[in-house]
Write a protein that holds these residues in place. Structure first.
Motif: not given
Length: 205
Positions: A161-167
């Motif tokens: 991924a380019d962006v990682v969401l925490l949670g």
């Protein structure tokens, strides 16, 4: 990939997966199809099991829908973002979940390669496409999207991924979209201001 697993347990050959997986191993699921359809209509994912080539039963799995999901998707739509659900689940299961979170466009029964094809088709139709995923089956589609967004803890998805969401929820996604748009507005303003200043100095010279 995306169909099921096989193993030898206590000397017996065991299959666990969707109906297609068992059919590929010459195991019919007809006698449990009615029960499976009923469970799918309630939003359950159904797995069939066989032992030594004989149908043994089924398992139904259901993840509770997070209360924040419907609100997050509604917020994305208010931001002008069209949301499409891509899933490997059966169509009946997918439709039940989509209705619960307020989605109208669903593409179900997709293997990992099918998700890639769907993302590529969406890119042709709409331009830039962001793909949000949390597992191994989503990894190829994350790579095919304009922006891949991972949530959860699957290493393959996080690395791609380019962006990682925490949670593991969608509640952070609308904020990430607003933050990205604000950043782009700042960048455009700074570039425009820089060019304007250069033009002023050029005229003065």
């Amino acid at each position: 990939a995306g169909k099921g697993v096989s193993a030898v347990v206590g000397g017996e050959s065991v299959l666990l997966g969707n109906a297609l997986w068992l059919a590929e191993h010459s195991v019919a699921t007809d006698e449990l199809d009615a029960a499976a359809e009923g469970l799918r209509a309630e939003g359950h994912s159904v797995l069939f099991a066989s032992v030594d080539g004989q149908l043994a039963g089924l398992l139904s799995i259901s993840d509770p829908i997070k209360p924040s999901s419907a609100a997050a998707l509604a917020e994305l739509r208010r931001e002008g973002i069209e949301v499409v659900m891509l899933t490997g689940d059966h169509a009946a299961t997918a439709e039940h979940i989509a209705a619960a979170v307020g989605l109208t466009e669903v593409r179900a029964g997709l293997l990992p390669a099918g998700k890639v094809t769907a993302v590529e088709a969406l890119r042709v139709a709409h331009g830039d496409v962001a793909m949000i995923g949390d597992g191994i089956n989503d990894t190829p589609a994350l790579a095919a999207a304009s922006v891949g967004i991972a949530m959860g803890r699957a290493a393959q998805a996080l690395e791609t991924a380019d962006v990682v969401l925490l949670g593991d929820g969608l509640r952070q996604l609308p904020f990430a979209v607003r933050l990205a748009r604000a950043a782009m507005r700042t960048v455009r303003f700074n570039v425009a201001l820089s060019i304007a200043i250069k033009l002023v100095f050029f005229v003065l010279v």
